[in-house]
Design an enzyme around this catalytic site. Structure first.
Site, PDB file in Angstrom:
ATOM      1  N   ASP A  29       0.832  -1.198   0.000  1.00  0.00           N
ATOM      2  CA  ASP A  29       0.000   0.000   0.000  1.00  0.00           C
ATOM      3  C   ASP A  29       0.873   1.256   0.000  1.00  0.00           C
ATOM      4  O   ASP A  29       1.833   1.356   0.762  1.00  0.00           O
ATOM      5  CB  ASP A  29      -0.900  -0.020   1.241  1.00  0.00           C
ATOM      6  CG  ASP A  29      -1.977   1.048   1.217  1.00  0.00           C
ATOM      7  OD1 ASP A  29      -1.605   2.236   1.236  1.00  0.00           O
ATOM      8  OD2 ASP A  29      -3.166   0.706   1.185  1.00  0.00           O
ATOM      9  N   CYS A  76      -6.431  -2.182   4.770  1.00  0.00           N
ATOM     10  CA  CYS A  76      -5.646  -2.914   3.769  1.00  0.00           C
ATOM     11  C   CYS A  76      -6.576  -3.534   2.736  1.00  0.00           C
ATOM     12  O   CYS A  76      -7.428  -4.379   3.067  1.00  0.00           O
ATOM     13  CB  CYS A  76      -4.822  -3.996   4.454  1.00  0.00           C
ATOM     14  SG  CYS A  76      -3.782  -4.937   3.312  1.00  0.00           S
TER      15      CYS A  76
END
Length: 523
Positions: A184, A262
């Site tokens: 990420d 996430c």
């Protein structure tokens, strides 16, 4: 299962530790303790700061903050992100001139003045035929900005503090530190910003979607590290009694936990943490099964709130085992110590680790971690206090872009020069087939960021070569080209519409080596 409110969480005073705190967070290292500022009142209505919990009448300013480093990192972040964010406004200005008789000359002048480089001449020259190809121009601007910023970053960020950090790791009992964060983009600044570690101090920091690192590849990296110790004695000889530390980093969003966490774990923080811990355990078990217990490694699980950059460190027990319920939440520690002086705040860091180790119930472990692990955790917590205040000082304690706001997808080895939050989504891969899950997540992210607005997803393919190995550069260039072709084949519809733009670069592994563009035919 709520892992935040675990039983036994307690930051109440404990008996002083027998040894004074030591590490990168101490005044003898990177820390610069600031004098107390003048007292003034806070307005809670105008400063909605999740970290600040100060006594009435004094400002939110932690005594352990490294203010000089905060200012340096801020200047770097604003310069790099500002360069990328200038692309769209400049292209909008240029688009309005495309039917002028002196369009190419005026466009190049604007680009040189505002972006720092010239635009591809052929794209400008073809504008009179079928209008300006803004998608191709946007992709080229992203790639050229990337190269320009990488050059400046290398000049402005010399490798400082690496020797001291390596010495500290060795003193804590670790000859190598290997970190696998989630890919990420909000964790892109993990090492340099969130953990405040020098670039060269970490053995590896390859990112994977959901922090689900490849166990087999990491075992191979461990073997390479240990072979180097046996053959070359770097950084210490094999009989030095040190260990290999493997760290996995998951993340969540405290502002919008069910949507901005996430993506690889559907914004489920418990699933993300469990998956990271399971992968760490598998890695350690693989090493011990293959090379016996004498080749044991230490593992560490860290969580990051991407809204505040505050970390949560899961404290191992005496056997090196961890629990999702046994941790130190650094934003709580920040609040608990912001009113103290430097010595008192530093003491509370060690007390928090001790308190976590003595937890009962689901969080209960079998004793405290060894001294080196305690010192390492304390240093990471102290370093991260500066980052919490960095966010407090510049964004009111919480980033405005709590979700994805990446500027490009980084494929391959990644750019060492860039460690900035939300600058790039990173997909580490050897082949597109292996890295398909990571790439799919990246394309999903950029579908919302760019593609839905008519802009292409910029993909920067970057691999490193070893100039000491004959033919390595040529093979690396071929690898770039194969990966580019495979990406364009996997997302063929986007590529055909001009909604996928791939740039290729290679770089020698030697520190400070320039980034070399692999020509794609665009001039």
């Amino acid at each position: 299962m709520n892992t935040r409110n675990r039983p036994g969480r307690n930051l109440s005073p404990q008996p002083p530790v027998s040894r004074p705190p030591y590490g990168l967070g101490t005044p003898a290292g990177a820390l610069q303790v600031r004098p107390r500022p003048a007292v003034f009142a806070l307005n809670a209505e105008t400063i909605p700061n999740p970290a600040c919990a100060t006594d009435t009448g004094r400002p939110c300013q932690h005594p352990l903050t490294n203010e000089a480093e905060n200012q340096r990192l801020l200047a770097h972040e604003l310069a790099v992100k500002g360069a990328f964010d200038a692309i769209v406004p400049v292209l909008k200005r240029i688009a309005g001139l495309q039917h002028e008789t002196d369009f190419s000359e005026r466009a190049q002048t604007i680009a040189r003045e505002q972006l720092g480089f010239e635009l591809p001449a052929q794209i400008l020259a073809d504008a009179w035929i079928a209008d300006l190809d803004m998608r191709a121009l946007y992709g080229e601007c992203v790639m050229r900005t990337l190269g320009l910023m990488a050059e400046r970053a290398e000049m402005n960020n010399p490798h400082q503090g690496t020797d001291e950090a390596v010495a500290f790791f060795l003193d804590s009992g670790y000859h190598a530190v290997d970190i696998s964060p989630c890919s990420d983009g909000r964790l892109k600044g993990l090492v340099r910003y969130i953990l405040r570690l020098p670039d060269g101090a970490v053995r590896s920091r390859k990112a994977y979607a959901g922090a689900m690192f490849d166990v087999d590849a990491n075992v191979k990296r461990w073997i390479e590290t240990e072979l180097m110790r046996f053959r070359e004695g770097r950084p210490v000889t094999a009989d030095a009694g040190t260990r290999y530390l493997k760290v996995a980093v998951y993340h969540w969003s405290s502002s919008d936990p069910t949507h901005e966490g996430c993506a690889a774990h559907c914004s489920n923080v418990t699933a993300a943490a469990e998956a990271g811990l399971a992968r760490l355990t598998e890695f350690r078990q693989a090493i011990e099964n293959s090379f016996c217990c004498g080749a044991s490694v230490d593992i560490l699980l860290i969580g990051v709130d991407t809204d505040t950059d505050a970390i949560k460190v899961h404290v191992p027990d005496a056997n090196g085992d961890m629990s999702l319920h046994r941790y130190v939440d650094n934003i709580e520690l920040y609040r608990a110590s912001v009113n103290d002086d430097a010595s008192g705040a530093r003491l509370k860091v060690y007390q928090a680790i001790q308190s976590a180790s003595s937890s009962t119930g689901w969080a209960e472990g079998r004793g405290e971690p060894h001294e080196g692990m305690r010192r390492l955790i304390a240093t990471l917590l102290i370093n991260n206090l500066s980052q919490i205040e960095y966010v407090c000082s510049n964004w009111g304690g919480r980033y405005a872009d709590i979700g994805h706001a990446e500027r490009f997808i980084s494929v391959g080895d990644g750019f060492e020069e860039f460690q900035l939050r939300n600058l790039a989504y990173f997909a580490h891969l050897h082949t597109v087939e292996e890295g398909a899950p990571d790439m799919d997540v990246g394309i999903k992210i950029f579908t919302k960021l760019n593609i839905s607005h008519g802009l292409p997803a910029p993909v920067a393919i970057h691999f490193r070569y070893d100039s000491r190995v004959p033919g390595c550069r040529e093979r690396t260039v071929e690898r770039c080209q194969r990966v580019k072709a495979a990406i364009e084949g996997r997302y063929q519809s986007l590529a055909q519409k001009g909604l996928l733009v791939c740039g290729m670069t290679v770089q020698d592994k030697r520190p400070g080596s320039p980034i070399e563009l692999v020509e794609t035919g665009v001039k």
